[in-house]
Design a protein around this motif. Structure first.
Motif, PDB file in Angstrom:
ATOM      1  N   LEU A   1       0.926  -0.672  -0.223  1.00  0.00           N
ATOM      2  CA  LEU A   1      -0.222   0.156   0.127  1.00  0.00           C
ATOM      3  C   LEU A   1       0.953   1.305  -0.345  1.00  0.00           C
ATOM      4  N   ILE A   2       0.814   2.957  -0.960  1.00  0.00           N
ATOM      5  CA  ILE A   2       1.289   3.588  -0.288  1.00  0.00           C
ATOM      6  C   ILE A   2       0.308   4.160  -0.205  1.00  0.00           C
ATOM      7  N   ASN A   3       0.556   5.769  -0.177  1.00  0.00           N
ATOM      8  CA  ASN A   3      -0.211   6.629  -0.064  1.00  0.00           C
ATOM      9  C   ASN A   3       0.276   7.402  -0.822  1.00  0.00           C
TER      10      ASN A   3
ATOM     11  N   TYR B   1      -3.843   6.238  -3.795  1.00  0.00           N
ATOM     12  CA  TYR B   1      -3.476   5.519  -2.980  1.00  0.00           C
ATOM     13  C   TYR B   1      -3.745   4.340  -4.358  1.00  0.00           C
ATOM     14  N   VAL B   2      -2.140   3.443  -4.021  1.00  0.00           N
ATOM     15  CA  VAL B   2      -1.256   2.330  -4.607  1.00  0.00           C
ATOM     16  C   VAL B   2      -1.659   0.995  -3.855  1.00  0.00           C
TER      17      VAL B   2
ATOM     18  N   ASP C   1      -9.610   6.547  -2.508  1.00  0.00           N
ATOM     19  CA  ASP C   1      -9.051   6.020  -1.740  1.00  0.00           C
ATOM     20  C   ASP C   1      -8.524   4.966  -1.181  1.00  0.00           C
ATOM     21  N   PRO C   2      -8.749   4.795   0.212  1.00  0.00           N
ATOM     22  CA  PRO C   2      -7.536   3.536   0.645  1.00  0.00           C
ATOM     23  C   PRO C   2      -8.273   2.519   0.758  1.00  0.00           C
ATOM     24  N   GLU C   3      -9.414   2.110   0.247  1.00  0.00           N
ATOM     25  CA  GLU C   3      -9.931   0.762   0.819  1.00  0.00           C
ATOM     26  C   GLU C   3      -9.796   0.411  -0.424  1.00  0.00           C
ATOM     27  N   GLY C   4      -9.713   1.052  -1.970  1.00  0.00           N
ATOM     28  CA  GLY C   4      -9.404   0.741  -3.156  1.00  0.00           C
ATOM     29  C   GLY C   4     -10.594  -0.137  -3.780  1.00  0.00           C
ATOM     30  N   GLN C   5     -12.151   0.980  -3.454  1.00  0.00           N
ATOM     31  CA  GLN C   5     -13.721   0.901  -4.109  1.00  0.00           C
ATOM     32  C   GLN C   5     -14.038   1.796  -4.767  1.00  0.00           C
ATOM     33  N   GLN C   6     -12.852   2.444  -4.974  1.00  0.00           N
ATOM     34  CA  GLN C   6     -12.720   3.311  -5.833  1.00  0.00           C
ATOM     35  C   GLN C   6     -12.189   3.380  -7.444  1.00  0.00           C
ATOM     36  N   ALA C   7     -11.439   2.066  -7.404  1.00  0.00           N
ATOM     37  CA  ALA C   7      -9.864   1.640  -7.839  1.00  0.00           C
ATOM     38  C   ALA C   7     -10.636   2.286 -10.201  1.00  0.00           C
TER      39      ALA C   7
ATOM     40  N   TRP D   1       7.455   5.562   0.015  1.00  0.00           N
ATOM     41  CA  TRP D   1       7.700   4.303   0.679  1.00  0.00           C
ATOM     42  C   TRP D   1       6.064   3.818   0.510  1.00  0.00           C
ATOM     43  N   GLU D   2       6.616   2.587   0.153  1.00  0.00           N
ATOM     44  CA  GLU D   2       5.478   1.470   0.413  1.00  0.00           C
ATOM     45  C   GLU D   2       5.416   0.482   1.275  1.00  0.00           C
ATOM     46  N   SER D   3       4.624   0.258   2.072  1.00  0.00           N
ATOM     47  CA  SER D   3       4.136  -0.866   2.983  1.00  0.00           C
ATOM     48  C   SER D   3       3.918  -2.108   2.734  1.00  0.00           C
ATOM     49  N   VAL D   4       4.636  -2.857   3.075  1.00  0.00           N
ATOM     50  CA  VAL D   4       4.122  -4.649   2.114  1.00  0.00           C
ATOM     51  C   VAL D   4       4.379  -5.184   2.938  1.00  0.00           C
TER      52      VAL D   4
END
Length: 213
Positions: free
Chosen positions: A60-62, A68-69, A86-92, A150-153
């Motif tokens: 996840l990348i902010n 968001y990625v 959006d952070p949940e990816g609902q509007q990807a 920064w990416e959190s993996v």
């Protein structure tokens, strides 16, 4: 590239620290429409021998105001990337599939500087690859600073302390016969506590109907 990640449980109970995006997350399989890459023809450098991705890690990348990625990885370092406001990816609204092309440890500071110059250039190429033109920011300027993030993996849905990876990258592209497009993502990557590497990934855009989990 993204191996050696770790996860965990909180009080012995499985909890989810990461979103499920279009039904995609760690432990699930993604089925691809093979026409997504076969239609590009023999000239394409992106090759794939399977139409199923087993997801073993998730990033996840902010990007702040840019959204968001969400990234989903396989054991073979294939990467399904989803961009969403959006952070949940609902509007990807943006989907890409990347495969690794090369990975190298720069031997010295001079090699790091040369890589930085390549990321800033109008075009990019490498051994065995044709020329790709800068896609982010356009190619009107001779030089353009790359993007740092920064990416959190995570490699476990219950993980609460992800591996953090700092990346400086630029996206390039080339048109293929017909209406096809092939992408090249060039990255300087440095995991926290790890060694810096230079990565090249080759990818293709996906339509939302070309994959499902």
């Amino acid at each position: 590239m993204f191996r050696g990640l770790f996860g965990g449980k909180k009080n012995g109970v499985e909890t989810s620290a990461i979103p499920v995006v279009r039904n995609v997350t760690i432990g699930r399989s993604v089925r691809l429409d093979p026409l997504a890459w076969r239609r590009l023809g023999a000239d394409a450098k992106f090759k794939l021998q399977t139409d199923t991705l087993g997801i073993v890690a998730q990033g996840l990348i902010n990007l702040g105001a840019d959204g968001y990625v969400h990234r989903f990885y396989t054991e073979d370092d294939l990467m399904l990337q989803v961009v969403s406001p959006d952070p949940e990816g609902q509007q990807a609204n943006d989907f890409t599939l990347f495969g690794p092309w090369s990975s190298a440890y720069p031997p010295d500071e001079a090699a790091k500087r040369r890589w930085g110059d390549r990321l800033r250039a109008r075009t990019f190429t490498d051994d065995g690859l044709p020329e790709y033109r800068r896609f982010w920011f356009g190619d009107a300027d001779e030089r353009q600073d790359p993007v740092s993030l920064w990416e959190s993996v995570y490699d476990d849905r219950s993980a609460t302390e992800p591996r953090r990876i700092y990346q400086t990258c630029m996206l390039f592209a080339r048109d293929l016969p017909g209406e096809g497009r092939e992408l090249l993502l060039a990255i300087e990557m440095e995991p926290q506590g790890g060694d810096l590497t230079h990565e090249i990934m080759i990818g293709i855009p996906l339509n939302v109907g070309e994959f499902e989990a």
